[in-house]
Design an enzyme around this catalytic site. Structure first.
Site, PDB file in Angstrom:
ATOM      1  N   ARG A 192      -5.486  -3.960  17.610  1.00 44.34           N
ATOM      2  CA  ARG A 192      -4.880  -2.897  16.799  1.00 44.34           C
ATOM      3  C   ARG A 192      -3.363  -2.892  16.961  1.00 44.34           C
ATOM      4  O   ARG A 192      -2.619  -2.635  16.018  1.00 44.34           O
ATOM      5  CB  ARG A 192      -5.477  -1.519  17.156  1.00 44.34           C
ATOM      6  CG  ARG A 192      -4.759  -0.349  16.494  1.00 44.34           C
ATOM      7  CD  ARG A 192      -5.621   0.915  16.375  1.00 44.34           C
ATOM      8  NE  ARG A 192      -6.325   1.264  17.594  1.00 44.34           N
ATOM      9  CZ  ARG A 192      -5.765   1.810  18.683  1.00 44.34           C
ATOM     10  NH1 ARG A 192      -4.480   2.093  18.692  1.00 44.34           N
ATOM     11  NH2 ARG A 192      -6.500   2.095  19.734  1.00 44.34           N
ATOM     12  N   LYS A 246      -1.967  -7.098  -4.576  1.00 47.83           N
ATOM     13  CA  LYS A 246      -1.655  -7.582  -5.920  1.00 47.83           C
ATOM     14  C   LYS A 246      -1.121  -9.020  -5.883  1.00 47.83           C
ATOM     15  O   LYS A 246      -1.886  -9.927  -5.656  1.00 47.83           O
ATOM     16  CB  LYS A 246      -0.684  -6.600  -6.591  1.00 47.83           C
ATOM     17  CG  LYS A 246      -1.074  -5.112  -6.412  1.00 47.83           C
ATOM     18  CD  LYS A 246      -2.349  -4.733  -7.158  1.00 47.83           C
ATOM     19  CE  LYS A 246      -2.910  -3.361  -6.765  1.00 47.83           C
ATOM     20  NZ  LYS A 246      -2.001  -2.227  -6.873  1.00 47.83           N
ATOM     21  N   TYR A 303       3.553   5.410  -9.302  1.00 46.35           N
ATOM     22  CA  TYR A 303       2.152   5.000  -9.132  1.00 46.35           C
ATOM     23  C   TYR A 303       1.301   6.244  -8.837  1.00 46.35           C
ATOM     24  O   TYR A 303       1.625   7.017  -7.939  1.00 46.35           O
ATOM     25  CB  TYR A 303       2.060   3.989  -7.979  1.00 46.35           C
ATOM     26  CG  TYR A 303       0.645   3.578  -7.657  1.00 46.35           C
ATOM     27  CD1 TYR A 303      -0.074   2.783  -8.525  1.00 46.35           C
ATOM     28  CD2 TYR A 303       0.027   4.008  -6.491  1.00 46.35           C
ATOM     29  CE1 TYR A 303      -1.381   2.415  -8.240  1.00 46.35           C
ATOM     30  CE2 TYR A 303      -1.284   3.643  -6.188  1.00 46.35           C
ATOM     31  CZ  TYR A 303      -1.977   2.847  -7.083  1.00 46.35           C
ATOM     32  OH  TYR A 303      -3.266   2.502  -6.797  1.00 46.35           O
ATOM     33  N   ASP A 350       9.161   0.440  -4.071  1.00 44.96           N
ATOM     34  CA  ASP A 350       7.828  -0.143  -4.242  1.00 44.96           C
ATOM     35  C   ASP A 350       8.020  -1.379  -5.123  1.00 44.96           C
ATOM     36  O   ASP A 350       8.199  -1.270  -6.335  1.00 44.96           O
ATOM     37  CB  ASP A 350       6.888   0.878  -4.895  1.00 44.96           C
ATOM     38  CG  ASP A 350       5.466   0.331  -5.082  1.00 44.96           C
ATOM     39  OD1 ASP A 350       5.286  -0.900  -5.043  1.00 44.96           O
ATOM     40  OD2 ASP A 350       4.545   1.150  -5.292  1.00 44.96           O
TER      41      ASP A 350
HETATM   42  C1  LIG Z   1      -1.880  -0.925  -6.352  1.00 47.06           C
HETATM   43  C2  LIG Z   1      -0.573  -0.279  -6.140  1.00 47.06           C
HETATM   44  C3  LIG Z   1      -0.354   0.575  -5.050  1.00 47.06           C
HETATM   45  C4  LIG Z   1      -1.456   0.944  -4.061  1.00 47.06           C
HETATM   46  O1  LIG Z   1      -1.874  -0.152  -3.319  1.00 47.06           O
HETATM   47  P1  LIG Z   1      -3.386  -0.321  -2.739  1.00 47.06           P
HETATM   48  O2  LIG Z   1      -3.332  -1.685  -2.124  1.00 47.06           O
HETATM   49  O3  LIG Z   1      -4.325  -0.222  -3.909  1.00 47.06           O
HETATM   50  O4  LIG Z   1      -3.600   0.754  -1.757  1.00 47.06           O
HETATM   51  C5  LIG Z   1       0.917   1.127  -4.900  1.00 47.06           C
HETATM   52  N1  LIG Z   1       1.907   0.858  -5.763  1.00 47.06           N
HETATM   53  C6  LIG Z   1       1.721   0.049  -6.828  1.00 47.06           C
HETATM   54  C7  LIG Z   1       2.863  -0.196  -7.763  1.00 47.06           C
HETATM   55  C8  LIG Z   1       0.485  -0.544  -7.055  1.00 47.06           C
HETATM   56  O5  LIG Z   1       0.319  -1.327  -8.133  1.00 47.06           O
END
Ligand SMILES: *Cc1c(COP(=O)(O)O)cnc(C)c1O
Length: 374
Positions: A44, A193, A96, A168
């Site tokens: 962890r 992603k 988001y 982000d």
């Molecule tokens: C998918 C996404 C998130 C959240 O991420 P997870 O891996 O689904 O928890 C945050 N910001 C953006 C722009 C995203 O596309």
């Protein structure tokens, strides 16, 4: 080293002579003396696969330290947890939806307050600053209308007001957009992603800029270890497995998206295309300044019609998949208003595309048949 080389080699450490890295599943590690704190002790806190991934993420982004999490949402949560009680956050009006819900449903009871603004206007951001503003959260291009925020202008507003600027950067990756070069303090990813890139691993990351490793970096390391929302060694291994092809994939996705945006812009059933690479995009000039090697693999478009017309086009694609999420090698389409529900601010005629790495002629042929049939 430059980006392609870093993507292949950064963080790649091996416990044997293997060329491909090993997965170390052990949760606990032998130590020679209680006073020797070098090396891994308990998974962890740290383990070889996560260390390799975090090293690669920090190098690719040009930051001081990186922290891997079990999801993008866990990464956002960790950053919010570094803010003191009664802090104020400024975020984009089309942030988001998970981040918005997190602020509203979880952190409101912690005394976090917020203002959402249209971040295409840096003066709106400056006007929203309060004495307790600790964080300005930027997401550009935005979801799903691909509005562009000027990272450099917003980061300097944050700096003047002793607030952090976090970006982000999920939709662009360091291949297309480098927030640290524009003055940002923290970069966040849903590595689910583009970094994962194959729609098979859930994960997230935070990277802090040079100079913040000993302050917010230490805070994040503590939160990561004590809250335990860490990715498994196998998740880390999968992400590092995808890293060498990140530049190739993203450049092909940018190329395909630009080609599809041009096709859609000329199509009689399409009222509007949202893609920052188009000269017609309202913030195209800012996009040219702050994006490189392309304008990303995401785009959206408005159908000349109604909710049903748009939804039925998404139902008719054959090669393209109708599904949520983004950044994978396969192209996906989504009717966002239908997914977001009745309170959605998204136009009912909007369709979002996450463009993959297929031959773009095949993708266009699929869109063409889906748009042709009524
Ligand atoms: C998918 C996404 C998130 C959240 O991420 P997870 O891996 O689904 O928890 C945050 N910001 C953006 C722009 C995203 O596309």
């Amino acid at each position: 080293m430059k980006m392609n080389t870093l993507a292949v080699h950064a963080g790649q450490t091996h416990t044997t002579d293997s060329i491909a890295p090993d997965i170390v599943l052990s949760t606990t590690f032998r130590y020679d003396s209680i006073s020797n704190t070098d090396g891994h002790r308990y998974t962890r806190a740290s383990n070889p696969n996560r260390h390799a991934l975090e090293t690669a993420l920090a190098k690719l982004e040009g930051g001081e330290r990186a922290f891997a999490f079990a999801s993008g949402m866990a990464a956002i949560t960790a950053l919010f947890q570094t803010l003191g009680a009664e802090s104020h956050i400024i975020f984009p009006d089309d942030v988001y939806h998970g981040a918005r819900d997190l602020i509203h449903d979880v952190f409101a009871t912690w005394g976090l307050s917020w203002t959402s603004v249209d971040m295409t206007n840096p003066s709106d951001v400056a006007a929203a600053i309060l004495p307790n503003t600790k964080l300005i959260w930027v997401e550009t291009p935005s979801n799903p209308s691909l509005k562009i925020a000027d990272i450099q202008a917003i980061a300097s507003i944050a700096r003047e007001n002793n607030a952090l600027c976090a970006v982000d950067n999920t939709w662009t990756t360091p291949i297309v957009q480098r927030p640290f070069n524009l003055g940002a303090d923290v970069v966040m990813y849903s590595t689910t992603k583009y970094f994962g890139g194959h729609s098979d691993v859930l994960s997230g990351a935070l990277i802090v800029r040079e100079g913040l490793g000993d302050s917010i970096g230490v805070q994040l390391a503590t939160i990561q270890k004590l809250t335990g929302s860490v990715p498994s060694p196998f998740d880390c291994w999968l992400l590092l497995r995808s890293m060498p092809t990140l530049p190739l994939r993203v450049r092909q996705q940018c190329h395909n998206a630009a080609t599809m945006a041009a096709f859609l812009a000329d199509h009689p059933r399409v009222a509007k295309v949202n893609y920052p690479g188009l000269a017609s995009h309202p913030q195209h000039e800012i996009a040219v300044r702050q994006m490189h090697d392309g304008f990303g693999g995401m785009l959206s478009f408005d159908i000349d019609g109604d909710f049903e017309d748009a939804a039925s086009i998404a139902n008719r694609v054959q090669l393209i998949g109708q599904a949520t999420s983004l950044g994978g090698v396969e192209t996906l389409i989504e009717h966002r208003a239908g997914v977001e529900g009745p309170r959605s601010p998204t136009p009912p005629t909007l369709l979002r595309l996450s463009v993959g790495i297929e031959d773009v002629e095949d993708l266009i042929a699929d869109l063409q048949q889906a748009l042709a049939n009524k």
